[in-house]
Write a protein that holds these residues in place. Structure first.
Motif, short mmCIF file in Angstrom:
data_model
loop_
_atom_site.label_atom_id
_atom_site.label_comp_id
_atom_site.label_asym_id
_atom_site.label_seq_id
_atom_site.Cartn_x
_atom_site.Cartn_y
_atom_site.Cartn_z
N UNK A 181 -29.15 22.55 28.04
CA UNK A 181 -29.89 22.37 26.80
C UNK A 181 -31.38 22.17 27.07
N UNK A 182 -31.69 21.50 28.18
CA UNK A 182 -33.10 21.32 28.52
C UNK A 182 -33.76 22.66 28.81
N UNK A 183 -32.98 23.60 29.39
CA UNK A 183 -33.51 24.94 29.68
C UNK A 183 -33.96 25.63 28.40
N UNK A 184 -33.25 25.41 27.30
CA UNK A 184 -33.62 26.04 26.03
C UNK A 184 -34.97 25.55 25.53
N UNK A 185 -35.31 24.31 25.83
CA UNK A 185 -36.56 23.75 25.32
C UNK A 185 -37.79 24.29 26.04
N UNK A 186 -37.61 25.04 27.14
CA UNK A 186 -38.75 25.60 27.86
C UNK A 186 -39.35 26.80 27.12
N UNK A 187 -38.58 27.38 26.20
CA UNK A 187 -39.07 28.51 25.43
C UNK A 187 -39.60 28.10 24.07
N UNK A 188 -40.27 29.01 23.39
CA UNK A 188 -40.87 28.66 22.09
C UNK A 188 -39.86 28.41 20.98
N UNK A 189 -38.66 28.98 21.10
CA UNK A 189 -37.68 28.86 20.02
C UNK A 189 -37.18 27.43 19.83
N UNK A 190 -37.04 26.68 20.94
CA UNK A 190 -36.49 25.33 20.88
C UNK A 190 -37.43 24.30 21.49
N UNK A 191 -38.71 24.60 21.60
CA UNK A 191 -39.66 23.69 22.25
C UNK A 191 -39.76 22.36 21.50
N UNK A 192 -39.63 22.38 20.18
CA UNK A 192 -39.77 21.16 19.39
C UNK A 192 -38.58 20.21 19.58
N UNK A 193 -37.51 20.67 20.22
CA UNK A 193 -36.33 19.83 20.42
C UNK A 193 -36.30 19.20 21.81
N UNK A 194 -37.40 19.25 22.52
CA UNK A 194 -37.46 18.65 23.85
C UNK A 194 -37.23 17.14 23.76
N UNK A 195 -36.37 16.65 24.63
CA UNK A 195 -36.07 15.22 24.64
C UNK A 195 -34.92 14.82 23.75
N UNK A 196 -34.30 15.76 23.08
CA UNK A 196 -33.17 15.44 22.21
C UNK A 196 -31.96 15.04 23.03
N UNK A 197 -31.13 14.21 22.47
CA UNK A 197 -29.87 13.85 23.11
C UNK A 197 -28.81 14.89 22.76
N UNK A 198 -27.66 14.78 23.43
CA UNK A 198 -26.57 15.72 23.16
C UNK A 198 -26.09 15.60 21.72
#
Length: 201
Positions: A1-18
């Motif tokens: 899930x952290x890998x997804x936050x490296x891109x622009x699509x999910x960048x705003x969800x960085x640091x979210x819990x499961x």
């Protein structure tokens, strides 16, 4: 899930819990699936090791690993160099190249190294055709031809030329081609080797 936050699509969800991820996915499954598909098609998402932060993760992300010792590499060329220098293993396609032309498509390359490169990396059709036959050369015979090719390369280097430099362009040679095993479901008016229209006539 952290890998997804490296891109622009999910960048705003960085640091979210499961739990926060699960809640967001349940809220709009279709939207999440669309965004995930868009992200996976991006060049950024298909780069090797861009997300790996430790040595262990980098080894998991590398696509090319040595069959002899298990060491991983980031490119096919690096793996080939390692296998030759460390284990003395050369690509088996060299045992199918006797002359300076491809025995499958009869294209004259004027250099044995260029034929090996053509079969190994450029033409999947020629490679598949040749793999249906046993090797034309033994390991010792192929090594002897490799030695002769190296001598020619050294002469070209002495003249200030690259090892693949040739004055003559590639050309199609006359002669019968090897029999093609074509999948009946994929037959068309085009020859698998690119010989033009209506090649069956």
């Amino acid at each position: 899930l952290q890998w997804l936050t490296y891109g622009p699509c999910f960048a705003m969800r960085s640091g979210w819990s499961v739990f926060e991820w699960c809640a967001a996915i349940r809220a709009d499954v279709k939207h999440f699936r669309t965004k995930l598909t868009q992200y996976c098609k991006m060049p950024f998402a298909n780069l090797h090791c861009h997300w790996a932060s430790t040595k262990t993760l980098k080894q998991l992300a590398v696509a090319w690993s040595c069959d002899e010792c298990g060491k991983a590499f980031q490119s096919k060329q690096a793996l080939a160099v390692h296998r030759y220098r460390r284990h003395g293993v050369k690509c088996f396609e060299r045992q199918y190249v006797v002359d300076t032309y491809c025995p499958a498509c009869l294209v004259q390359f004027w250099s044995r190294d260029r034929v090996v490169y053509h079969i190994r990396d450029r033409s999947a059709v020629c490679r598949r055709m040749l793999m249906e036959f046993p090797p034309f050369l033994t390991v010792q015979e192929a090594s002897a031809l490799d030695h002769d090719e190296r001598q020619k390369c050294r002469k070209r280097h002495a003249k200030g030329e690259r090892h693949c430099h040739l004055n003559a362009p590639c050309m199609q040679m006359p002669g019968p081609l090897l029999p093609l095993n074509v999948d009946p479901a994929k037959q068309s008016a085009h020859h698998p080797l690119g010989k033009g229209h209506h090649w069956k006539r």
